[in-house]
Write a protein that holds these residues in place. Structure first.
Motif, short mmCIF file in Angstrom:
data_model
loop_
_atom_site.label_atom_id
_atom_site.label_comp_id
_atom_site.label_asym_id
_atom_site.label_seq_id
_atom_site.Cartn_x
_atom_site.Cartn_y
_atom_site.Cartn_z
N LYS A 92 0.83 -1.21 0.00
CA LYS A 92 0.00 0.00 0.00
C LYS A 92 0.87 1.26 0.00
O LYS A 92 0.52 2.27 -0.60
N HIS A 93 2.00 1.17 0.66
CA HIS A 93 2.90 2.33 0.77
C HIS A 93 3.62 2.63 -0.55
O HIS A 93 3.90 3.79 -0.86
N PHE A 94 3.90 1.59 -1.34
CA PHE A 94 4.74 1.78 -2.51
C PHE A 94 3.98 1.73 -3.84
O PHE A 94 4.46 2.27 -4.83
N ALA A 95 2.84 1.05 -3.90
CA ALA A 95 2.07 0.96 -5.15
C ALA A 95 0.91 1.95 -5.12
O ALA A 95 0.63 2.56 -4.09
N SER A 96 0.21 2.10 -6.25
CA SER A 96 -0.90 3.05 -6.29
C SER A 96 -1.93 2.65 -7.35
O SER A 96 -1.67 1.79 -8.19
N GLY A 97 -3.09 3.27 -7.29
CA GLY A 97 -4.13 3.09 -8.29
C GLY A 97 -4.69 1.69 -8.36
O GLY A 97 -4.71 0.95 -7.37
N HIS A 98 -5.17 1.32 -9.54
CA HIS A 98 -5.75 -0.02 -9.73
C HIS A 98 -4.70 -1.11 -9.57
O HIS A 98 -5.03 -2.23 -9.16
N TYR A 99 -3.46 -0.80 -9.89
CA TYR A 99 -2.37 -1.75 -9.67
C TYR A 99 -2.25 -2.10 -8.20
O TYR A 99 -2.21 -3.28 -7.82
N GLU A 100 -2.25 -1.09 -7.35
CA GLU A 100 -2.22 -1.32 -5.89
C GLU A 100 -3.43 -2.14 -5.45
O GLU A 100 -3.29 -3.11 -4.70
N SER A 101 -4.62 -1.78 -5.94
CA SER A 101 -5.85 -2.48 -5.55
C SER A 101 -5.78 -3.96 -5.92
O SER A 101 -6.22 -4.83 -5.15
N ALA A 102 -5.24 -4.26 -7.11
CA ALA A 102 -5.14 -5.65 -7.55
C ALA A 102 -4.17 -6.44 -6.68
O ALA A 102 -4.46 -7.57 -6.26
N LEU A 103 -3.00 -5.85 -6.38
CA LEU A 103 -2.02 -6.54 -5.54
C LEU A 103 -2.59 -6.78 -4.13
O LEU A 103 -2.42 -7.87 -3.57
N LEU A 104 -3.27 -5.78 -3.58
CA LEU A 104 -3.83 -5.92 -2.23
C LEU A 104 -4.94 -6.97 -2.21
O LEU A 104 -5.09 -7.70 -1.23
N ALA A 105 -5.71 -7.04 -3.29
CA ALA A 105 -6.78 -8.04 -3.36
C ALA A 105 -6.22 -9.46 -3.40
O ALA A 105 -6.77 -10.38 -2.81
N ILE A 106 -5.07 -9.64 -4.08
CA ILE A 106 -4.42 -10.96 -4.10
C ILE A 106 -3.82 -11.25 -2.73
O ILE A 106 -3.93 -12.35 -2.20
N CYS A 107 -3.18 -10.24 -2.15
CA CYS A 107 -2.55 -10.37 -0.83
C CYS A 107 -3.59 -10.75 0.23
O CYS A 107 -3.40 -11.70 1.00
N ALA A 108 -4.70 -10.00 0.25
CA ALA A 108 -5.91 -10.33 1.01
C ALA A 108 -5.67 -10.56 2.50
O ALA A 108 -4.57 -10.49 3.03
N GLY A 109 -6.81 -10.82 3.19
CA GLY A 109 -6.81 -11.33 4.55
C GLY A 109 -6.37 -10.41 5.67
O GLY A 109 -5.59 -9.49 5.47
N ASP A 110 -6.89 -10.66 6.84
CA ASP A 110 -6.43 -10.07 8.11
C ASP A 110 -6.25 -8.54 8.06
O ASP A 110 -5.28 -8.00 8.56
N THR A 111 -7.24 -7.83 7.48
CA THR A 111 -7.08 -6.40 7.31
C THR A 111 -7.00 -5.67 8.66
O THR A 111 -6.41 -4.60 8.75
N GLU A 112 -7.49 -6.28 9.71
CA GLU A 112 -7.41 -5.61 11.02
C GLU A 112 -5.96 -5.48 11.50
O GLU A 112 -5.64 -4.64 12.32
N ASP A 113 -5.08 -6.30 10.96
CA ASP A 113 -3.66 -6.22 11.35
C ASP A 113 -2.91 -5.10 10.61
O ASP A 113 -1.79 -4.79 10.96
N TYR A 114 -3.55 -4.54 9.59
CA TYR A 114 -2.81 -3.60 8.75
C TYR A 114 -3.05 -2.16 9.16
O TYR A 114 -2.55 -1.27 8.61
#
Length: 304
Positions: free
Chosen positions: A282-304
Motif C-alpha cells: 500500500k505504501h509503494f504501489a498506487s491506483g488499480h495496480y495497488e488495488s489488484a495486488l492488495l486483493a491478491i494479498c488479502a486477509g487479516d485487514t485488522e492487522d494492517y
C-alpha cells in the motif's frame, strides 16, 4: 455470469477496472480458466487478448498473469527471464530453486508447448558457468523425494565443507550435485551435520566462499529447503525495499504463491520485518495496480 460481467466491463465505452479486480482476484485459478472458456463461447474472443488490449503497464501484467495455469505462468516468466533484453537471473533462481519435481516437469511441458523450444536448451544457451550447471541440474527435476539416510549425512556434510574450503571446479560440482539431488529430509540432516563439523551455518559458509549468481542460487536452494515461505517473504521485502519496488518480482511471487503458501508468506513477512506485506504494498504501489495486488494479498485487514 462472471464471463458476462467481464465482457461488459471490457467492451463498454471505458474499461471498468474495479470489476476486473473484483472478479479475477477473488476466483481461484481453475475457476478463472472456466471463466475464460465461457467468455470464449459467449463472445468468440480470447479473454487474455482482451485484457492485453484494454489494460496497460503493471496492472495489465497482474490481470493477465492471473489467467495462466500455474505451470504456464512459470514457463511464461522463465521465457521472458531468458529471452528478454537482459537475462533476469533472480527470476530463474526464484522459480527453479523452489519448485518440486512435479512442478518442474509440468513447467517444462508448458514451456515446450508455449514456445516450441526446450527449457534446458535455453538455460544452457543463455546462462554460463557453475550458475548454469546448477540451474540445469534443478531443471532436470530429479531430486530424490522422501528418502533420508543418516549414515550418509555426515559424508555429504564433509563434502560440502571441503567444497567451501577448496572452491575448485570439481568441488563446486559436488556442492551443487548434493544440494540439487538429495531429498529435503536428507538435506535437513546434512545441514545439521555441517554445523557440527564446521561450527558454521551452511548459508554463512556459502556466502563467505562464493559470490555472484552462483552463490545466490545455492543460498536460495538452502533457504527453500528450510522454509519456503520465509524465503519468499525475504524476496518480497528485498523487491519492495531494496530495488525501489521491483514490480516484476512482487507480481510474480504474489501470483505464483497465491494458492500455495501466500498466507504463510504474509505471516513470516510480518514476523520478520515488523510491518505487514499489505502495509508495504500500500505504501509503494498506487491506483488499480495497488488495488489488484492488495486483493491478491488479502486477509487479516485488522492487522494492517
Amino acid at each position: 455470469m462472471d464471463a458476462q460481467v467481464l465482457g461488459g466491463a471490457l467492451q463498454g465505452i471505458s474499461c471498468e477496472k474495479d470489476v476486473l479486480i473484483e472478479i479475477l482476484t477473488q476466483r481461484c485459478n481453475s475457476q478463472r480458466l472456466m471463466i475464460a472458456e465461457a467468455y470464449r463461447d459467449m463472445y468468440g474472443r480470447d479473454l487474455i487478448t482482451d485484457l492485453k488490449e484494454n489494460l496497460s503497464h503493471h496492472f495489465k501484467e497482474v490481470m493477465v498473469g492471473l489467467m495462466y495455469p500455474p505451470a504456464s505462468y512459470d514457463a511464461h516468466e522463465l521465457w521472458h527471464a531468458l529471452k528478454g533484453v537482459d537475462t533476469e537471473e533472480k527470476c530463474l533462481i526464484d522459480i527453479l530453486a523452489s519448485r518440486s519435481n512435479m512442478e518442474i516437469f509440468q513447467m517444462k511441458e508448458a514451456y515446450l508447448m508455449q514456445y516450441n523450444t526446450d527449457l534446458q536448451q535455453d538455460i544452457d544457451s543463455e546462462t554460463s558457468g557453475h550458475f548454469r550447471d546448477t540451474l540445469m541440474n534443478l531443471a532436470q527435476g530429479t531430486r530424490m523425494e522422501g528418502y533420508a539416510d543418516p549414515s550418509t549425512a555426515t559424508q555429504d556434510a564433509m563434502i560440502l565443507w571441503e567444497a567451501c574450503q577448496q572452491k575448485t571446479g570439481e568441488h563446486k560440482n559436488m556442492l551443487q550435485m548434493i544440494l540439487c539431488n538429495r531429498s529435503h529430509q536428507q538435506l535437513w540432516m546434512v545441514f545439521q551435520e555441517f554445523q557440527n563439523i564446521s561450527g558454521q551455518d551452511i548459508v554463512d559458509a556459502i556466502n563467505e566462499c562464493y559470490d555472484g549468481y552462483f552463490q545466490e542460487l545455492l543460498v536460495a536452494i538452502v533457504l527453500c529447503i528450510r522454509d519456503k515461505p520465509s524465503y519468499f517473504a525475504y524476496r518480497l521485502y528485498n523487491a519492495i525495499h531494496d530495488f525501489g519496488f521491483h514490480n516484476k518480482t512482487v507480481i510474480r511471487i504474489l501470483i505464483a504463491r497465491s494458492e500455495i503458501d501466500l498466507m504463510n508468506i504474509r505471516q513470516r513477512y510480518k514476523e520478520r520485518y515488523g510491518k505487514s506485506l499489505f502495509h508495504d504494498i500500500k505504501h509503494f504501489a498506487s491506483g488499480h495496480y495497488e488495488s489488484a495486488l492488495l486483493a491478491i494479498c488479502a486477509g487479516d485487514t485488522e492487522d494492517y
